[in-house]
Design a protein around this motif. Structure first.
Motif, PDB file in Angstrom:
ATOM      1  N   UNK A  27       0.819  -1.218   0.000  1.00 42.27           N
ATOM      2  CA  UNK A  27       0.000   0.000   0.000  1.00 42.27           C
ATOM      3  C   UNK A  27       0.845   1.256   0.000  1.00 42.27           C
ATOM      4  N   UNK A  28       1.965   1.220   0.764  1.00 36.70           N
ATOM      5  CA  UNK A  28       2.843   2.386   0.826  1.00 36.70           C
ATOM      6  C   UNK A  28       3.514   2.616  -0.523  1.00 36.70           C
ATOM      7  N   UNK A  29       3.971   1.547  -1.161  1.00 34.71           N
ATOM      8  CA  UNK A  29       4.582   1.682  -2.471  1.00 34.71           C
ATOM      9  C   UNK A  29       3.564   2.200  -3.496  1.00 34.71           C
ATOM     10  N   UNK A  30       2.327   1.739  -3.389  1.00 34.36           N
ATOM     11  CA  UNK A  30       1.282   2.198  -4.312  1.00 34.36           C
ATOM     12  C   UNK A  30       1.023   3.683  -4.134  1.00 34.36           C
ATOM     13  N   UNK A  31       0.955   4.144  -2.902  1.00 34.37           N
ATOM     14  CA  UNK A  31       0.729   5.574  -2.642  1.00 34.37           C
ATOM     15  C   UNK A  31       1.903   6.400  -3.156  1.00 34.37           C
ATOM     16  N   UNK A  32       3.147   5.887  -3.001  1.00 37.39           N
ATOM     17  CA  UNK A  32       4.318   6.621  -3.494  1.00 37.39           C
ATOM     18  C   UNK A  32       4.267   6.762  -5.008  1.00 37.39           C
ATOM     19  N   UNK A  33       3.887   5.704  -5.702  1.00 36.51           N
ATOM     20  CA  UNK A  33       3.769   5.778  -7.154  1.00 36.51           C
ATOM     21  C   UNK A  33       2.682   6.766  -7.567  1.00 36.51           C
ATOM     22  N   UNK A  34       1.538   6.717  -6.876  1.00 40.82           N
ATOM     23  CA  UNK A  34       0.419   7.596  -7.233  1.00 40.82           C
ATOM     24  C   UNK A  34       0.784   9.066  -7.039  1.00 40.82           C
ATOM     25  N   UNK A  57      11.415   2.048  -3.817  1.00 35.97           N
ATOM     26  CA  UNK A  57      10.745   2.670  -4.961  1.00 35.97           C
ATOM     27  C   UNK A  57      11.330   4.050  -5.143  1.00 35.97           C
ATOM     28  N   UNK A  58      11.637   4.378  -6.393  1.00 30.25           N
ATOM     29  CA  UNK A  58      12.130   5.707  -6.720  1.00 30.25           C
ATOM     30  C   UNK A  58      11.368   6.183  -7.945  1.00 30.25           C
ATOM     31  N   UNK A  59      10.869   7.405  -7.900  1.00 27.89           N
ATOM     32  CA  UNK A  59      10.073   7.927  -9.011  1.00 27.89           C
ATOM     33  C   UNK A  59      10.884   7.906 -10.296  1.00 27.89           C
TER      34      UNK A  59
END
Length: 223
Positions: A27-34, A57-59
């Protein structure tokens, strides 16, 4: 009916804790991507599990080093600098060199050589031949040194044995030393008498034919 609130504390059950970690991490990775897509923000997330496994995760089109430099400028906290980067590069170089040496060592032992081509095998054979030649040369040098040491020891042993025979097996040496310590003219006289006595004793033991005969006149000349 609404969802109940969950008390924020460590989950004691390991299975439940792992399930919760997996769900919340995703969920945290999903929010970072969004947020990086919707807001054109630079986002970098690094998570280490209790087992030590890393998730990150890196943008897109964003480097973590650039984000750290920007963080350094804005916060004034130095988490990374050129010195640390140089040390990191040096560590990586040493690791690669160590891995290469480990592979080479296995090849010299005859292990993992099935993937080597003909030229690599020839280089390996030449290296082994050079090593064998160096070992044989060192071995011969050691043998020569041991032989030289044995010869020196043997010569010293013979010299000591000769001196020992002179001191303990030659009575003339002890006799002369005693007479010389007395001093005076009687030394020479006593020494000459001793020589004469020794000569007479030796002559008595010789066969008659070899003894020195007194000189006689030629009887044929008298007639």
């Amino acid at each position: 009916m609404g969802r109940g609130k969950i008390e924020i504390k460590r989950i004691e059950n390991s299975s439940n804790r792992q399930v919760t970690y997996s769900k919340r991490r995703n969920g945290l990775m999903k929010k970072a991507k969004e947020i990086s897509v919707l807001c054109d923000a630079k986002v970098s997330v690094i998570i280490f599990a209790s087992s030590g496994k890393m998730h990150e995760f890196c943008s897109p089109s964003t480097k973590l080093v650039d984000m750290l430099d920007q963080y350094h400028k804005l916060s004034g906290k130095r988490l990374w600098d050129a010195k640390h980067e140089h040390l990191d590069n040096e560590i990586n170089r040493i690791k690669k060199e160590n891995d290469s040496m480990q592979i080479e060592l296995r090849h010299l032992k005859g292990e993992d050589i099935t993937t080597l081509n003909y030229k690599e095998l020839m280089v390996l054979e030449e290296a082994l031949d050079n090593g064998i030649s160096a070992l044989k040369s060192k071995q011969m040098e050691f043998v020569r040194m041991m032989r030289k040491n044995n010869e020196m020891i043997e010569e010293e042993n013979q010299s000591l044995q000769f001196k020992l025979r002179q001191l303990h097996l030659d009575p003339m040496n002890d006799h002369d030393n005693v007479m010389q310590s007395q001093g005076g003219g009687g030394v020479v006289y006593h020494h000459q008498n001793q020589i004469a006595a020794d000569y007479e004793a030796a002559a008595a033991q010789m066969p008659f034919a070899f003894r020195v005969q007194p000189m006689q006149p030629n009887l044929q000349e008298r007639f």
